[in-house]
Design a protein around this motif. Structure first.
Motif, PDB file in Angstrom:
ATOM      1  N   SER A 103       0.835  -1.210   0.000  1.00  0.00           N
ATOM      2  CA  SER A 103       0.000   0.000   0.000  1.00  0.00           C
ATOM      3  C   SER A 103       0.868   1.258   0.000  1.00  0.00           C
ATOM      4  N   GLY A 145       1.885   2.198  -3.384  1.00  0.00           N
ATOM      5  CA  GLY A 145       0.840   2.496  -4.354  1.00  0.00           C
ATOM      6  C   GLY A 145       0.226   1.270  -5.005  1.00  0.00           C
ATOM      7  N   GLY A 152      -2.373  -0.741  -3.875  1.00  0.00           N
ATOM      8  CA  GLY A 152      -3.430  -0.979  -2.908  1.00  0.00           C
ATOM      9  C   GLY A 152      -4.433  -2.056  -3.263  1.00  0.00           C
ATOM     10  N   LEU A 153      -4.476  -2.476  -4.515  1.00  0.00           N
ATOM     11  CA  LEU A 153      -5.452  -3.477  -4.932  1.00  0.00           C
ATOM     12  C   LEU A 153      -4.796  -4.855  -4.976  1.00  0.00           C
ATOM     13  N   GLU A 179       3.341  -7.997 -11.649  1.00  0.00           N
ATOM     14  CA  GLU A 179       2.163  -7.808 -10.802  1.00  0.00           C
ATOM     15  C   GLU A 179       1.569  -9.128 -10.318  1.00  0.00           C
ATOM     16  N   PRO A 239      -2.182  -0.913  -8.730  1.00  0.00           N
ATOM     17  CA  PRO A 239      -2.475   0.352  -8.042  1.00  0.00           C
ATOM     18  C   PRO A 239      -3.966   0.573  -7.814  1.00  0.00           C
ATOM     19  N   ASP A 240      -4.790   0.171  -8.791  1.00  0.00           N
ATOM     20  CA  ASP A 240      -6.223   0.450  -8.703  1.00  0.00           C
ATOM     21  C   ASP A 240      -6.970  -0.466  -9.663  1.00  0.00           C
ATOM     22  N   ILE A 241      -8.291  -0.356  -9.658  1.00  0.00           N
ATOM     23  CA  ILE A 241      -9.131  -1.232 -10.482  1.00  0.00           C
ATOM     24  C   ILE A 241      -8.889  -0.999 -11.979  1.00  0.00           C
ATOM     25  N   GLY A 242      -8.607   0.230 -12.366  1.00  0.00           N
ATOM     26  CA  GLY A 242      -8.320   0.515 -13.770  1.00  0.00           C
ATOM     27  C   GLY A 242      -7.057  -0.193 -14.244  1.00  0.00           C
ATOM     28  N   SER A 243      -6.055  -0.200 -13.404  1.00  0.00           N
ATOM     29  CA  SER A 243      -4.804  -0.894 -13.741  1.00  0.00           C
ATOM     30  C   SER A 243      -5.038  -2.393 -13.839  1.00  0.00           C
ATOM     31  N   TYR A 244      -5.854  -2.923 -12.946  1.00  0.00           N
ATOM     32  CA  TYR A 244      -6.171  -4.357 -13.013  1.00  0.00           C
ATOM     33  C   TYR A 244      -6.953  -4.672 -14.290  1.00  0.00           C
TER      34      TYR A 244
END
Length: 167
Positions: A73, A76, A78-79, A107, A127-132
């Motif tokens: 976290s 950066g 966090g997901l 990742e 980092p976030d849902i968009g990156s996933y």
């Protein structure tokens, strides 16, 4: 120090470890930055005996390496997502291609071949849902050969440790 591992085969016989070896391993799992002198004192061994035993554990593949434990976290990432992957075909080439591609992705922290509904279970950080979403679209779906994919997004980590129960 990076020590090469044993075969990695889960059915390989466990090495014979005496009480002193187990004490050393327990100390090293939570205090990997301790000096040899500090480890020896905690393990109730002489520094020379401590060094020899640790060296033998490294050479035998019980200790595979040393690393810093990082807070994802704070970096950066966090997901955290657990992804169940079912392949469309189970031919050797398809499986090898999938496994080799997964090994290259930073990742993907873990990849386990599993029994049950899915062929593989991945632990992925982003980092976030968009990156996933981009990871899925640009990498996993682009790999081809995947029949089904299920994602489980973690809400919080209740327990996360790399410390093995060696007692």
């Amino acid at each position: 120090m990076d020590i090469s591992s044993r075969s990695g085969n889960p059915t390989s016989p466990a090495p014979r470890l005496d009480a002193a070896d187990r004490r050393l391993l327990a100390i090293l799992q939570v205090g990997g930055r301790l000096s040899n002198q500090e480890i020896a004192e905690r393990a109730k061994l002489s520094p020379a005996a401590c060094w020899r035993r640790i060296r033998a554990l490294e050479d035998g593949g019980v200790i595979r390496g040393y690393r810093a434990e990082l807070d994802r976290s704070a970096l950066g990432l966090g997901l955290c997502v657990f992804v169940q992957v079912t392949l469309a075909r189970h031919e050797a080439g398809t499986v090898a291609r999938f496994e080799n591609a997964i090994r290259e992705r930073p990742e993907v922290l873990e990849c386990h071949a599993t029994t049950g509904d899915a062929d593989f279970l991945l632990k992925v950080v982003a980092p976030d849902i968009g990156s996933y979403d981009r990871f899925l679209e640009e990498f996993l779906f682009a790999l081809g050969g995947i029949a089904q994919l299920r994602s489980a997004i973690t809400l919080r980590e209740v327990k996360q440790t790399g410390v093995l129960p060696i007692g």
